[in-house]
Design an enzyme around this catalytic site. Structure first.
Site, PDB file in Angstrom:
ATOM      1  N   HIS A 137      42.547  45.129  35.744  1.00 53.24           N
ATOM      2  CA  HIS A 137      43.190  45.255  37.155  1.00 53.24           C
ATOM      3  C   HIS A 137      43.701  44.071  37.348  1.00 53.24           C
ATOM      4  O   HIS A 137      44.527  43.688  38.362  1.00 53.24           O
ATOM      5  CB  HIS A 137      42.210  45.784  38.143  1.00 53.24           C
ATOM      6  CG  HIS A 137      41.186  45.017  38.623  1.00 53.24           C
ATOM      7  ND1 HIS A 137      39.934  45.205  38.092  1.00 53.24           N
ATOM      8  CD2 HIS A 137      41.119  44.134  39.639  1.00 53.24           C
ATOM      9  CE1 HIS A 137      38.927  44.393  38.897  1.00 53.24           C
ATOM     10  NE2 HIS A 137      39.831  43.667  39.596  1.00 53.24           N
ATOM     11  N   ASP A 164      38.238  48.396  31.883  1.00 54.35           N
ATOM     12  CA  ASP A 164      38.910  47.468  32.691  1.00 54.35           C
ATOM     13  C   ASP A 164      38.724  46.009  32.050  1.00 54.35           C
ATOM     14  O   ASP A 164      37.921  45.291  32.472  1.00 54.35           O
ATOM     15  CB  ASP A 164      38.196  47.225  34.037  1.00 54.35           C
ATOM     16  CG  ASP A 164      38.937  46.489  35.090  1.00 54.35           C
ATOM     17  OD1 ASP A 164      39.894  46.328  34.798  1.00 54.35           O
ATOM     18  OD2 ASP A 164      38.330  46.150  36.238  1.00 54.35           O
ATOM     19  N   GLN A 211      34.986  39.562  46.154  1.00 54.10           N
ATOM     20  CA  GLN A 211      36.427  39.567  45.846  1.00 54.10           C
ATOM     21  C   GLN A 211      36.946  38.123  45.166  1.00 54.10           C
ATOM     22  O   GLN A 211      36.388  37.089  45.878  1.00 54.10           O
ATOM     23  CB  GLN A 211      36.955  39.637  47.323  1.00 54.10           C
ATOM     24  CG  GLN A 211      36.735  41.054  47.927  1.00 54.10           C
ATOM     25  CD  GLN A 211      36.350  41.213  49.412  1.00 54.10           C
ATOM     26  OE1 GLN A 211      36.294  40.051  49.969  1.00 54.10           O
ATOM     27  NE2 GLN A 211      36.549  42.324  49.787  1.00 54.10           N
ATOM     28  N   GLY A 212      37.661  38.276  44.352  1.00 60.45           N
ATOM     29  CA  GLY A 212      38.247  36.780  43.513  1.00 60.45           C
ATOM     30  C   GLY A 212      37.290  36.774  42.430  1.00 60.45           C
ATOM     31  O   GLY A 212      38.028  35.847  41.727  1.00 60.45           O
ATOM     32  N   ASP A 213      36.288  37.173  42.242  1.00 62.94           N
ATOM     33  CA  ASP A 213      35.393  37.324  41.098  1.00 62.94           C
ATOM     34  C   ASP A 213      35.818  38.037  40.044  1.00 62.94           C
ATOM     35  O   ASP A 213      35.451  37.640  38.654  1.00 62.94           O
ATOM     36  CB  ASP A 213      33.732  37.164  41.410  1.00 62.94           C
ATOM     37  CG  ASP A 213      33.391  36.150  42.114  1.00 62.94           C
ATOM     38  OD1 ASP A 213      33.700  35.181  41.842  1.00 62.94           O
ATOM     39  OD2 ASP A 213      32.544  36.291  42.944  1.00 62.94           O
ATOM     40  N   SER A 214      36.628  38.979  40.100  1.00 64.85           N
ATOM     41  CA  SER A 214      36.964  39.941  39.297  1.00 64.85           C
ATOM     42  C   SER A 214      37.666  39.432  38.075  1.00 64.85           C
ATOM     43  O   SER A 214      38.460  38.469  38.276  1.00 64.85           O
ATOM     44  CB  SER A 214      37.980  40.986  39.791  1.00 64.85           C
ATOM     45  OG  SER A 214      37.454  42.116  40.558  1.00 64.85           O
TER      46      SER A 214
HETATM   47  C1  4AZ Z   1      36.903  42.420  44.004  1.00 62.46           C
HETATM   48  O1  4AZ Z   1      37.263  42.957  44.825  1.00 62.46           O
HETATM   49  C2  4AZ Z   1      35.182  42.937  43.613  1.00 62.46           C
HETATM   50  N1  4AZ Z   1      30.311  43.403  44.174  1.00 62.46           N
HETATM   51  C3  4AZ Z   1      34.559  42.320  42.672  1.00 62.46           C
HETATM   52  C4  4AZ Z   1      33.311  42.780  42.323  1.00 62.46           C
HETATM   53  C5  4AZ Z   1      32.662  43.110  43.455  1.00 62.46           C
HETATM   54  C6  4AZ Z   1      32.975  43.616  44.516  1.00 62.46           C
HETATM   55  C7  4AZ Z   1      34.440  43.308  44.821  1.00 62.46           C
HETATM   56  C8  4AZ Z   1      31.172  43.422  43.100  1.00 62.46           C
HETATM   57  O2  4AZ Z   1      37.090  41.808  43.162  1.00 62.46           O
END
Ligand code: 4AZ
Length: 261
Positions: free
Chosen positions: A74, A120, A209-212
């Site tokens: 993603h 993913d 968010q942003g760690d993905s």
């Molecule tokens: C994100 O939005 C996201 N708590 C990634 C990981 C988690 C939540 C959001 C897990 O990229």
């Protein structure tokens, strides 16, 4: 991303996230990745981040060869290939340490549709080679790394709490692996073949968010890729990661081909 997931998921996760927010709304925003600490890039030299056409950090990744970076599908698909940049060797976003390199090719797991359906995972081929060392990927003999309760470390430049500020520098947090049965009790779309969960029952520590796209590590091995969750660090709501062992052989085979050794 999460908002998108919720939107796409419709009823199932809307119900779930409603419950989650109700139980933990008071804690949201109080907990500063969430609950982690600043770390040195020297300790995670393979950790990289992805930037869009405006240079904004929006995801993480992991160097797995001199020219390849592992991330979430993603993340790889969120930005046009020609606009995608990978920042290597830069701990603090505002600094000019390290370098930004372009992407020549994007491989996405063939079955990928959206994070909640699994697969993913993506590999970016860089336009030039980088000197950062490659992280170790799991082997089939590495099942023990997935033992529930094992402490894993997630690293990234993501938000300090849901919809909160970005730290601007690399952080890491320790989260215990959660059993597949527990995680399927929390998330109806959890799939043990393609995902693994980690988080403290009490919440407070999580990817956000942003760690993905960034790595989940056990003993220096990338056992997972930050993929999705319901909010960040909510009690009883682990983070969901791509189960790296499912893909490691395929990714390795591809690396061998592309590096010619
Ligand atoms: C994100 O939005 C996201 N708590 C990634 C990981 C988690 C939540 C959001 C897990 O990229």
């Amino acid at each position: 991303m999460l908002t998108n997931i919720r939107r796409r998921l419709g009823v199932a996760l809307t119900v779930l996230s409603g419950a989650v927010c109700a139980s933990a709304g008071h804690a949201a925003g109080m907990q500063p990745i969430v609950g982690g600490e600043s770390v040195s890039l020297e300790d995670y030299p393979y950790a990289v981040y992805l930037v869009d056409d405006r240079g904004n950090q929006y995801c993480g990744g992991t160097v797995i060869s001199a020219t390849e970076v592992l991330t979430a599908a993603h993340c790889a698909l969120a930005v046009r290939e020609s606009d995608l940049g990978v920042v290597v060797g830069r701990e603090r976003i505002a600094s000019n340490q390290g370098e930004e390199v372009g992407v020549d090719d994007v491989w996405v797991a063939p079955g990928y549709r959206d994070p909640l359906s699994g697969d993913d995972i993506a590999v970016l081929t860089l336009s030039e080679s980088v000197s950062a060392p490659a992280a170790r990927l799991p082997r089939s003999s590495d099942d023990h790394l997935y033992e529930p309760g094992t402490m894993a470390t997630v690293v990234g430049w993501g938000r300090l709490f849901e919809n909160g500020p970005k730290p601007g520098s690399l952080r890491a947090a320790d989260v215990p692996l959660v059993s597949d049965s527990e995680c399927s009790d929390v998330f109806r779309s959890f799939d043990a073949d393609t995902m693994v969960c980690a988080g403290h029952e009490s919440g407070g520590v999580d990817a956000c968010q942003g760690d993905s796209g960034g790595p989940l590590l056990v003993d220096g091995t990338v056992i997972g890729i930050v993929s999705w969750g319901a909010g960040c660090a909510e009690p009883g709501t682990p983070g969901v990661y791509t189960r790296m062992s499912t893909y490691a052989d395929d990714v390795r085979a591809d690396l061998v081909r592309s590096t010619g050794d």
